[in-house]
Write a protein that holds these residues in place. Structure first.
Motif, PDB file in Angstrom:
ATOM      1  N   UNK A  85       9.521 -10.732   7.430  1.00  0.00           N
ATOM      2  CA  UNK A  85       9.957  -9.449   6.866  1.00  0.00           C
ATOM      3  C   UNK A  85      11.330  -9.545   6.217  1.00  0.00           C
ATOM      4  N   UNK A  86      12.143 -10.515   6.609  1.00  0.00           N
ATOM      5  CA  UNK A  86      13.481 -10.670   6.046  1.00  0.00           C
ATOM      6  C   UNK A  86      13.502 -11.572   4.807  1.00  0.00           C
ATOM      7  N   UNK A  87      12.366 -12.121   4.416  1.00  0.00           N
ATOM      8  CA  UNK A  87      12.335 -12.971   3.230  1.00  0.00           C
ATOM      9  C   UNK A  87      12.579 -12.142   1.973  1.00  0.00           C
ATOM     10  N   UNK A  88      13.312 -12.676   1.004  1.00  0.00           N
ATOM     11  CA  UNK A  88      13.398 -12.008  -0.297  1.00  0.00           C
ATOM     12  C   UNK A  88      11.999 -11.912  -0.908  1.00  0.00           C
ATOM     13  N   UNK A  89      11.728 -10.893  -1.728  1.00  0.00           N
ATOM     14  CA  UNK A  89      10.384 -10.718  -2.277  1.00  0.00           C
ATOM     15  C   UNK A  89       9.784 -11.958  -2.941  1.00  0.00           C
TER      16      UNK A  89
ATOM     17  N   UNK B  30       8.329  -4.007   8.954  1.00  0.00           N
ATOM     18  CA  UNK B  30       9.166  -4.103   7.757  1.00  0.00           C
ATOM     19  C   UNK B  30      10.027  -2.854   7.600  1.00  0.00           C
ATOM     20  N   UNK B  31       9.433  -1.673   7.810  1.00  0.00           N
ATOM     21  CA  UNK B  31      10.175  -0.426   7.661  1.00  0.00           C
ATOM     22  C   UNK B  31      11.186  -0.232   8.788  1.00  0.00           C
ATOM     23  N   UNK B  32      10.840  -0.672   9.988  1.00  0.00           N
ATOM     24  CA  UNK B  32      11.743  -0.513  11.123  1.00  0.00           C
ATOM     25  C   UNK B  32      12.962  -1.421  11.019  1.00  0.00           C
TER      26      UNK B  32
ATOM     27  N   UNK C 226      15.472  -2.470  -6.779  1.00  0.00           N
ATOM     28  CA  UNK C 226      15.491  -3.080  -5.459  1.00  0.00           C
ATOM     29  C   UNK C 226      14.048  -3.212  -4.982  1.00  0.00           C
ATOM     30  N   UNK C 227      13.434  -4.392  -5.128  1.00  0.00           N
ATOM     31  CA  UNK C 227      12.019  -4.541  -4.759  1.00  0.00           C
ATOM     32  C   UNK C 227      11.795  -4.334  -3.265  1.00  0.00           C
ATOM     33  N   UNK C 228      10.794  -3.536  -2.939  1.00  0.00           N
ATOM     34  CA  UNK C 228      10.392  -3.306  -1.552  1.00  0.00           C
ATOM     35  C   UNK C 228       8.878  -3.427  -1.464  1.00  0.00           C
ATOM     36  N   UNK C 229       8.392  -3.810  -0.287  1.00  0.00           N
ATOM     37  CA  UNK C 229       6.971  -4.079  -0.114  1.00  0.00           C
ATOM     38  C   UNK C 229       6.147  -2.817   0.089  1.00  0.00           C
ATOM     39  N   UNK C 230       6.753  -1.749   0.559  1.00  0.00           N
ATOM     40  CA  UNK C 230       6.004  -0.515   0.795  1.00  0.00           C
ATOM     41  C   UNK C 230       6.903   0.689   0.577  1.00  0.00           C
TER      42      UNK C 230
END
Length: 446
Positions: free
Chosen positions: A60-64, A90-92, A424-428
């Motif tokens: 979860x801490x990996x850059x996109x 990831x959100x937490x 700022x890329x985010x996964x969700x």
């Protein structure tokens, strides 16, 4: 060899393009690996037995870009993007923001017709898909992002909270789409309440709310526009909805040409032209105010950007009749919302080189946290400024936008330049689920 990766079906490309290098000894496997950072040996027998929950926290801490590369490792890693358990982790954890810039080709004139593929503008048949160019200022590296799910007739207008906004080109009641390019999700906002041509648009997205403000370019007839009104959209997790409520009227004789707004501390800011000033919309107070710009009679190519919670104005200063050298300066707006303080000035030798490359054609600026990207119009060069390190760096041209003519390259149409947004890329982005309650039909198939 450049390899395209996929999201969840064979026809949908993942946003990032990567280059992989094959090794002639790739068939050899060992039980230990070397940590390239510390040089210490790592026992594979231990690391291969990490609990899945702990491994998910590490991933979860990996850059996109690194996260999407990791999806090639195994089926389980590939499916993490669609795992509710992983996305909740990831959100937490709230991994550190990966501050980037997202650029698109667009026209220099106020048509703002978005270029798709190799054609000269938006194609009605949708045969060419939209694409953007992501720049990572930490790695000094370009990536290509595709937007195959955006229908024709829309142009990019902003970015916030991992979402990119797209606005319908057709004059009238505008429609806005919010998309997450990493997962291919698209959500639609209801049409605006006033017909407009190409208004200025501001976007602010948090984990629990969405705010949009639209101003100017009111259609007062089929052939005329005037900057008269503004309207705002708000939805939040607390259950409050405000669907395009008419905001206070714009100040008299304002001129909005950039089409962009910057959100800082509960306020939207945009440049006002002829003469230069800054317009500020206070969301909670529902009012517009005009802020005098510093050295407004001597500014050229001014741009507003957000940097670490403050509003920054970047512009060239040219006082030809006074004994003041030409320069590029940065000012920060103070908490009183009226006073500007100069915080940085481009070194004079660098500005001399900058002026030669820029050639008086103008430039645009976009900021993300400590980074400021200066994009020269009708040139393939960009200049990156790091406010923390106080360093200036010429950025290699984007390899995906073409060569160096007509602003974006030999592959671009005449008059096109790169328009940039902080991204700022985010996964969700679960906040978009609030829009599903509006039950809006999607404007056409991709």
């Amino acid at each position: 060899m450049e390899t395209n990766m996929f999201i969840n079906n064979p026809s949908a490309h993942l946003p990032f393009s990567y280059t992989f290098t094959s090794s002639s000894n790739s068939s050899t496997t060992t039980s230990t690996t070397t940590d390239s950072t510390s040089g210490q040996w790592m026992d594979g027998r231990i690391w291969s037995k990490l609990p899945p929950s702990l491994l998910d926290r590490i991933i979860a801490f990996l850059p996109p870009p690194a996260f999407f590369r990791s999806r090639c490792v195994c089926k389980r890693f590939y499916g993490l993007l669609f795992s509710n358990t992983f996305l909740e982790i990831y959100l937490q954890l709230l991994p550190p923001r990966h501050n980037c810039f997202l650029f698109f080709k667009h026209k220099t004139l106020k048509s703002y017709i978005y270029k798709r593929g190799g054609g000269g503008g938006a194609n009605d048949d949708g045969s060419n898909k939209a694409e953007g160019f992501l720049f990572d200022p930490n790695e000094i590296r370009w990536y290509r992002l595709s937007f195959p799910y955006i229908p024709s007739g829309f142009y990019p207008s902003g970015s916030s909270g991992g979402l990119v906004s797209w606005v319908s080109e057709e004059a009238g009641l505008k429609t806005i789409l919010l998309c997450n390019p990493l997962v291919g999700s698209v959500s639609q906002l209801p049409p605006m309440s006033r017909p407009r041509l190409f208004p200025s648009i501001g976007l602010s997205v948090t984990p629990t709310s969405i705010d949009v403000t639209v101003a100017g370019d009111d259609l007062i007839s089929p052939y005329a526009v005037k900057n008269l009104s503004s309207e705002s959209f708000h939805v939040d997790a607390g259950g409050f909805f405000s669907l395009w409520a008419m905001a206070s009227s714009l100040p008299r004789l304002c001129s909005l040409e950039s089409g962009k707004m910057v959100y800082v501390g509960g306020k939207f800011y945009c440049m006002n032209y002829s003469p230069f000033s800054v317009l500020c919309y206070e969301v909670t107070g529902n009012r517009w105010i005009k802020i005098q710009a510093p050295m407004r009679r001597f500014l050229r190519s001014p741009s507003l950007l957000e940097s670490r919670g403050r509003l920054v104005l970047v512009a060239a200063v040219e006082k030809s009749k006074l004994n003041v050298p030409k320069s590029l300066r940065l000012w920060s707006l103070q908490q009183d919302n009226a006073t500007w303080v100069e915080i940085e000035r481009m070194p004079q030798p660098l500005y001399t080189q900058f002026a030669v490359e820029e050639g008086g054609k103008g430039f645009e600026c976009v900021g993300n946290q400590e980074f400021v990207m200066i994009v020269l119009r009708r040139a393939s060069l960009q200049l990156l400024f790091d406010m923390v390190r106080k360093s200036w760096l010429w950025v290699p041209p984007c390899p995906y936008s073409g060569g160096s003519s007509s602003g974006v390259g030999s592959g671009g149409s005449e008059g096109e330049v790169l328009q940039g947004f902080a991204y700022d890329p985010v996964l969700t982005t679960p906040v978009v689920s609030l829009l599903d309650q509006l039950a809006l039909p999607f404007p056409g198939a991709c």
